[in-house]
Scaffold this motif. Structure first.
Motif, short mmCIF file in Angstrom:
data_model
loop_
_atom_site.label_atom_id
_atom_site.label_comp_id
_atom_site.label_asym_id
_atom_site.label_seq_id
_atom_site.Cartn_x
_atom_site.Cartn_y
_atom_site.Cartn_z
N SER A 88 0.84 -1.20 0.00
CA SER A 88 0.00 0.00 0.00
C SER A 88 0.87 1.24 0.00
O SER A 88 0.42 2.33 -0.35
CB SER A 88 -1.00 0.00 1.15
N ASP A 89 2.14 1.11 0.34
CA ASP A 89 3.07 2.24 0.23
C ASP A 89 3.04 2.84 -1.19
O ASP A 89 3.13 4.05 -1.36
CB ASP A 89 4.52 1.79 0.51
N PHE A 113 1.63 7.40 10.36
CA PHE A 113 2.60 6.58 9.64
C PHE A 113 3.58 7.45 8.84
O PHE A 113 3.19 8.42 8.18
CB PHE A 113 1.82 5.64 8.71
N TYR A 116 3.47 8.91 4.90
CA TYR A 116 2.64 10.03 4.41
C TYR A 116 3.53 11.26 4.21
O TYR A 116 3.48 11.93 3.20
CB TYR A 116 1.51 10.37 5.40
N TYR A 190 -4.33 -2.25 9.02
CA TYR A 190 -4.64 -3.17 10.13
C TYR A 190 -6.14 -3.49 10.23
O TYR A 190 -6.58 -4.05 11.22
CB TYR A 190 -4.12 -2.59 11.45
N THR A 215 -3.66 -3.74 2.57
CA THR A 215 -2.39 -4.42 2.30
C THR A 215 -2.47 -5.92 2.61
O THR A 215 -3.29 -6.35 3.42
CB THR A 215 -1.25 -3.78 3.12
N SER A 217 0.39 -7.16 3.63
CA SER A 217 1.64 -7.26 4.39
C SER A 217 1.46 -7.64 5.85
O SER A 217 2.41 -8.12 6.47
CB SER A 217 2.37 -5.92 4.35
N ARG A 226 5.19 -7.63 -1.21
CA ARG A 226 4.77 -6.28 -1.65
C ARG A 226 3.48 -6.29 -2.46
O ARG A 226 3.49 -6.14 -3.69
CB ARG A 226 5.89 -5.59 -2.47
#
Ligand SMILES: *Cc1c(COP(=O)(O)O)cnc(C)c1O
Length: 361
Positions: A88-89, A113, A116, A190, A215, A217, A226
């Motif tokens: 999601s990065d 986070f 951003y 999350y 995500t 992850s 990824r």
């Protein structure tokens, strides 16, 4: 003499620091610094990844149709408004690249986070940090910080590293009252840990200025692969797809994520085990005088008396082979973020923190 200089903003970036994985001179460490799933990926996901070895010479799908269809079915969404990214990065990076540049402001919360801020600066935009209320996102403070330059508002819900979340009504109020040129991004990294929570999907459907990011992850245990995705209004997803590289996800990543998504037994087991051990660890730490806010994610933000005590505990845990995450960079110098490990790991953490606190009494 060269005159090679980067775009404005880039030299202000403090590079992201991943969670440490080694302690010098200590073998058999347990890594609890990156919110990884201690049980790993599902067997179905691992089999899919092995299968990918036979098509390494082929370019991957560029429209990610199979994974988007699977996500749409699993979450009750419109597949045409899903975009997949290398974590999601990458979706966060696309959003900043598409919507924020020099002169624009990107809002993130006090303990929000790190990506951003990094993504905003990478595009020459100005990150704006908004205070939280006792480690909880403050919608009124965010609205007060908005102006005609505000382009993006990032909120992780639950948030990392606090573990706290705000309710859907508060997010709806935020979406409704943002300036017309601003997008609200709800980062649901999350979300899967919260029983019955849709990660913000209903808010995306109800408003034309809300995007959700997700995500594979964390709960799905695929941080090394990824794979992330976003869901939003059709016009926003269309814009993001124009800057997305055609082959941003490998075939291995795509089919492994799809297999992970379908293995709901594994996901349910991981979620339940995380919830059980999270409660256990929070209570064990509290019994030693180390308190934490109720976490809704796969980590606990342990709070110490002051910065010195948090740092000393970090060193003590390190020496015991337990790597946790210092969060002074998140404006939380008296805290340590501890990922919920498997049961033996949680017991080791509780024991080590207990011994540390006893030594200070
Ligand atoms: C871990 C995390 C992410 C995402 O990570 P990817 O691995 O890039 O999908 C995004 N937001 C928050 C708040 C996180 O903690």
């Amino acid at each position: 003499m060269t005159k090679i200089t980067p775009q404005p903003g880039i030299m202000q970036i403090k590079p992201y620091q991943g969670g440490a994985a080694h302690v010098e001179g200590v073998a058999n460490v347990i890594k609890l610094s990156s919110n990884e799933n201690p049980l790993g990926a599902s067997d179905a996901a691992k089999s899919a990844f092995e299968k990918a070895a036979f098509s390494l010479h082929r370019y991957p799908s560029s429209d990610h149709l199979a994974l988007r269809m699977a996500l749409a079915k699993a979450h009750g969404l419109d597949a045409s408004r899903i975009i997949c990214g290398a974590g999601s990065d990458e979706i966060i990076a696309f959003l900043c690249q598409a919507f924020a540049g020099p002169g624009d402001e990107v809002i993130h919360t006090e303990h929000g986070f790190a990506m951003y801020r990094i993504s905003a600066l990478a595009n020459g935009a100005t990150p704006v940090e908004v205070p939280e209320r006792e480690r909880v996102t403050d919608v009124d403070a965010i609205l007060a910080a908005c102006n005609k330059r505000t382009k993006l508002v990032f909120i992780a819900n639950p948030n990392n590293p606090t573990g706290t979340m705000i309710c859907e009504a508060d997010l709806a109020r935020l979406a409704k009252n943002l300036p017309g040129q601003a997008l609200l991004v709800i980062d649901g990294a999350y979300a899967e840990y919260v029983e019955g929570y849709d990660g913000g999907a209903a808010l995306v459907e109800a408003h034309d200025n809300v995007v959700m990011t997700r995500t594979f992850s964390k709960l799905y245990g695929l941080g090394g692969l990824r794979v992330g995705w976003g869901y939003g209004p059709a016009n926003v997803i269309d814009i993001l797809n124009r800057i997305r590289g055609p082959f941003n996800l490998s075939h291995a990543a795509l089919i492994t994520a799809e297999a992970a998504l379908h293995d709901t037994d594994w996901v349910d087991k991981c979620r339940a085990e995380n919830a059980r051990l999270r409660t256990w660890l929070a209570e064990a730490l509290a019994g030693h005088g180390v308190i934490s806010d109720t976490s809704l994610a796969n980590f606990i933000l342990a709070r110490f008396a002051d910065r010195a005590e948090a740092e000393a505990c970090f060193e003590h845990l390190n020496a015991e082979g337990l790597i946790v995450r210092p969060v002074a960079g998140y404006n939380l110098p008296n805290c340590l973020r501890i990922t919920i490990g498997d049961e033996p790991a949680c017991r080791r953490v509780a024991h080590a923190v207990g011994a540390f606190m006893e030594g200070r009494a």
